[in-house]
Design an enzyme around this catalytic site. Structure first.
Site, PDB file in Angstrom:
ATOM      1  N   ASP A 205       0.831  -1.200   0.000  1.00  0.00           N
ATOM      2  CA  ASP A 205       0.000   0.000   0.000  1.00  0.00           C
ATOM      3  C   ASP A 205       0.872   1.258   0.000  1.00  0.00           C
ATOM      4  O   ASP A 205       2.093   1.180   0.117  1.00  0.00           O
ATOM      5  CB  ASP A 205      -0.957   0.005   1.200  1.00  0.00           C
TER       6      ASP A 205
ATOM      7  N   HIS B  30      -8.101  -6.039   9.734  1.00  0.00           N
ATOM      8  CA  HIS B  30      -7.799  -5.545   8.384  1.00  0.00           C
ATOM      9  C   HIS B  30      -6.421  -6.026   7.924  1.00  0.00           C
ATOM     10  O   HIS B  30      -5.530  -6.278   8.744  1.00  0.00           O
ATOM     11  CB  HIS B  30      -7.921  -4.026   8.301  1.00  0.00           C
TER      12      HIS B  30
ATOM     13  N   GLU C  44     -10.150  -2.195   5.251  1.00  0.00           N
ATOM     14  CA  GLU C  44     -10.844  -2.115   6.524  1.00  0.00           C
ATOM     15  C   GLU C  44     -12.060  -3.046   6.532  1.00  0.00           C
ATOM     16  O   GLU C  44     -12.480  -3.546   5.487  1.00  0.00           O
ATOM     17  CB  GLU C  44     -11.289  -0.666   6.779  1.00  0.00           C
TER      18      GLU C  44
END
Length: 261
Positions: A67, A138, A143
């Site tokens: 990410d 998560h 999430e």
């Protein structure tokens, strides 16, 4: 799903580092998916030690991000690109060209998400993806209630996540971006081997829900139950809520040494 209970974070890091080293011996140009944060640091330390000792050659290894923050300038010290370069790429002696990540500074963020998904596929896919887990279950920045089929996409950070991450920005929550690019759960599940590392009692409930609960978008990490080769490595504290802990201990103790992770 294989569950391995270890004494502490260092032991978990060593097991995963050896799995990565074994992969690189079989496939020198393997694509390793890495996570950021404090939990995976023992993995990177143990793998770098093997490289420096000559136990494994990582010169052709490739590394990719899970990410990235949206909107931070290129080279910002707290961008996940900078963190991965600092904590993984440089200690392993890799070149920046061996590194792949989404462009969080792109003008067209949606196009950047789609481009990263395509780049992972064009690279042959991720061979081993290392994951952490949040207290709410998560993985990446997927999430609770994220689609289990989701692809790389933009996500909005919760206020609590921004508060938690403010410590990396001098305690200034205003400096923490509101958005991130994250590999989706569907993207993550395409890796050939998923390895989740969890340590501390604070992760115990999430680990139990991931391993022993139903597959549910409420616990995004539970999607690992759908994967053909998923390994969950936990320290004693993180394993404290597992009802089947005795079974997991027994099966790992009896596992043939040649099988590895």
């Amino acid at each position: 799903m294989e569950v391995v209970i270890v004494p502490d974070a260092a032991a978990g890091g060593d097991i995963i580092a050896e799995a990565m080293a074994a992969l690189l011996r079989r496939k020198p140009d393997a694509l390793l998916g890495v996570a950021t944060g404090s939990t995976p640091l023992p993995v990177y330390t143990a793998l770098a030690a093997r490289v420096h000792d000559g136990a494994v050659d990582a010169s052709r290894a490739r590394v990719c991000q899970l990410d990235e923050y949206v909107g931070l300038p290129t080279g910002h010290p707290e961008s996940y690109r900078s963190v991965v370069l600092r904590e993984v790429v440089e200690p392993l002696g890799l070149s920046p060209e061996s590194f792949m990540g989404p462009d969080g500074a792109a003008d067209d963020v949606q196009a950047a998400c789609e481009a990263y998904d395509a780049a992972l596929a064009a690279a042959g896919g991720v061979d081993l993806q290392l994951l952490g887990i949040g207290t709410d279950g998560h993985i990446g920045f997927n999430e609770p209630c994220s689609s289990l089929a989701s692809r790389t996409r933009i996500k909005t950070l919760t206020e609590q996540t921004r508060i938690d991450n403010a410590r990396f920005f001098g305690g200034d929550i205003a400096a923490v971006p509101h958005h991130v690019i994250t590999q989706g759960i569907g993207t993550i599940l395409e890796a050939r081997h998923l390895v989740l590392l969890a340590t501390s009692e604070g992760k115990a409930e999430a680990v139990a829900a991931t391993v022993e609960g139903p597959v549910s978008a409420v616990v995004p990490a539970s999607a690992l139950q759908l994967h053909a080769h998923a390994t969950v490595i936990v320290d004693e504290a993180a394993a404290s809520k597992l009802k089947l802990a005795p079974y997991f201990r027994a099966t790992y103790a009896s596992k043939p040494a040649w099988q590895g992770l």
